[in-house]
Motif scaffolding. Structure first.
Motif, PDB file in Angstrom:
ATOM      1  N   GLU A 256     -14.774  22.465   7.927  1.00 12.26           N
ATOM      2  CA  GLU A 256     -15.617  21.403   7.373  1.00 12.26           C
ATOM      3  C   GLU A 256     -15.035  20.988   6.021  1.00 12.26           C
ATOM      4  O   GLU A 256     -15.359  21.539   4.971  1.00 12.26           O
ATOM      5  N   GLU A 258     -14.167  19.132   2.695  1.00 11.31           N
ATOM      6  CA  GLU A 258     -14.845  18.349   1.657  1.00 11.31           C
ATOM      7  C   GLU A 258     -14.060  18.473   0.361  1.00 11.31           C
ATOM      8  O   GLU A 258     -13.168  19.323   0.231  1.00 11.31           O
ATOM      9  N   LYS A 259     -14.392  17.630  -0.580  1.00 11.35           N
ATOM     10  CA  LYS A 259     -13.749  17.694  -1.891  1.00 11.35           C
ATOM     11  C   LYS A 259     -14.362  18.841  -2.682  1.00 11.35           C
ATOM     12  O   LYS A 259     -15.584  18.930  -2.826  1.00 11.35           O
ATOM     13  N   GLN A 297      -9.044  19.813  -1.183  1.00  8.25           N
ATOM     14  CA  GLN A 297      -9.838  19.543   0.014  1.00  8.25           C
ATOM     15  C   GLN A 297      -9.859  20.803   0.865  1.00  8.25           C
ATOM     16  O   GLN A 297      -8.811  21.389   1.144  1.00  8.25           O
ATOM     17  N   ASP A 299     -12.635  23.844   3.210  1.00  7.54           N
ATOM     18  CA  ASP A 299     -13.913  24.345   3.686  1.00  7.54           C
ATOM     19  C   ASP A 299     -14.478  25.286   2.625  1.00  7.54           C
ATOM     20  O   ASP A 299     -13.934  26.364   2.374  1.00  7.54           O
TER      21      ASP A 299
END
Length: 411
Positions: A256, A258-259, A297, A299
């Motif tokens: 997953e 994300e930043k 970037q 998880d």
């Protein structure tokens, strides 16, 4: 190892075997050419020697140049002295050929130098004639090919033996590899099924403990209940880690993405683990060297679990008050995390094994430390799935340092 990697390995092995066969064939062809050239030289020298012996017998004191060639286009000068007989020439050729270790059946002709066509495999002389006439000797061998094959017998048999031996070893290795791969897949499947089977009752136990604490608040401080809850949580964590590793290896788990601000993530994990550090009278600090923010970037769950595992290892394998330093650095493209501890260290022989599943170091009193040897294997796979790398520097009794690199989020 997945199917594609296995297919590549088998294909590369077969290609290497084919290249080896081609190399051996080319080497045999080259050797055959050399042997044939040696044969040609011996025959032409034998013919010259035979003609010279007859010429010397009939022209005592005559100096001659005796040189011969197989090239048919150059067979124009006569070499044969006059007043000879075919039996004499045959005997001279037999003697001369035997001198050069050529014991093959042959036929010869005494022809004029304007003979229109020469037969294949014909040998003749070309240099200054011993007498002034227009005759020359042509010699033909019917079993020259057998002679060459006999000379190459050792090389051919050796090449065949080497190729068969290498092919057999390669086949046995591939069979053993495929069997081992099959056993590994069965083992992985077994552990996955076992982990799933264990997770359900452990989850139910955790729910039962929580319900019991709600119904019996006075029992919440019970030492035995806390032990049950702690051990149950630890087993669930190990099972989840095993399942995560299996999914990461198979490529079934989707991160997953994300930043993430890396410094904040490290600070959160360190804050969560300060109680564990304090229980061992240890210290843990973060050094960022003035770096303000590093964005990557990834998880968040798996990265935080990986950082927690590395700190947890530093706590486990330390025989004194642990002193842990987490250092954050960067360059133009990557962020770097280093975890330095004052633990028992890892010997050189164990360094390459610590990132494998179910492997644990053998130095120091590790048997009091709980775990299945999955932590570092899990960390390595998570880091690699994020496009990073991890390495280890360690010495016995001088602590360890783990380096983790992760690609920065470029703006």
């Amino acid at each position: 190892m997945n199917i594609n990697k296995t297919a590549w390995l088998i294909g590369a092995s077969c290609l290497a075997l084919i290249l080896l066969v081609l190399f051996q064939v080319n080497w045999l062809r080259h050797s055959r050419k050399l042997i044939e050239e040696q044969f040609d030289q011996k025959v032409t020298m034998a013919i010259c020697s035979a003609v010279e012996s007859l010429g010397t017998a009939q022209n005592t004191g005559l100096t001659e140049e005796a040189a011969c060639t197989k090239t048919q286009e150059n067979c124009f000068a006569s070499c044969l002295p006059a007043n000879h007989s075919e039996p004499e020439m045959h005997d001279a050729l037999v003697t001369a050929l035997a001198r050069y270790d050529i014991n093959l059946d042959f036929k010869f002709d005494i022809v004029n130098n304007n003979f229109p066509e020469l037969m294949p495999s014909t040998y003749c002389s070309k240099e200054t004639p011993l007498t002034i006439d227009n005759q020359e000797v042509h010699v033909r061998f019917s079993n020259k090919e057998r002679y060459i094959i006999q000379k190459m017998g050792f090389m051919i048999s050796t090449s065949i033996f080497i190729l068969l031996f290498i092919s057999a070893m390669l086949l046995m290795t591939l069979i053993k590899f495929l069997r081992q791969k099959q056993l590994n897949e069965v083992s992985v499947e077994f552990f996955n099924n076992m982990a799933h089977e264990f997770r359900t009752p452990l989850t139910n136990m955790q729910l039962a403990i929580n319900l019991f604490k709600k119904k019996q608040p006075e029992a919440s401080d019970s030492k035995y209940l806390q032990i049950l809850q702690s051990e149950n949580k630890r087993l669930l964590e190990q099972i989840e880690r095993m399942l995560h590793i299996a999914k990461l290896e198979k490529g079934e788990y989707q991160l997953e993405i994300e930043k993430i601000e890396l410094q904040s993530l490290v600070q959160e994990v360190v804050a969560d683990m300060k109680i564990q550090v304090a229980e061992k009278s240890g210290t843990i600090r973060i050094e960022s060297n003035g770096i303000e923010q590093l964005h990557i970037q990834g998880d968040r769950l798996h990265l935080s679990n990986s950082i927690r595992n590395l700190i947890d290892n530093a706590l486990k394998y330390c025989e004194q008050a642990p002193n842990i330093t987490v250092k954050i650095e960067q360059n133009e493209r990557s962020a770097f995390l280093s975890f330095l501890d004052n633990g028992i260290g890892i010997c050189d022989q164990q360094k390459r094994l610590v990132f494998e599943k179910f492997r644990r170091g053998v130095h120091g009193n590790i048997h009091n430390q709980k775990g299945f040897g999955l932590g570092l294997a899990y960390v390595k796979r998570v880091v690699e799935r994020h496009g990073g790398a991890i390495k280890l520097e360690s010495e016995i009794n001088n602590g360890s340092r783990f380096y983790v690199s992760l690609p920065l989020l470029l703006r």
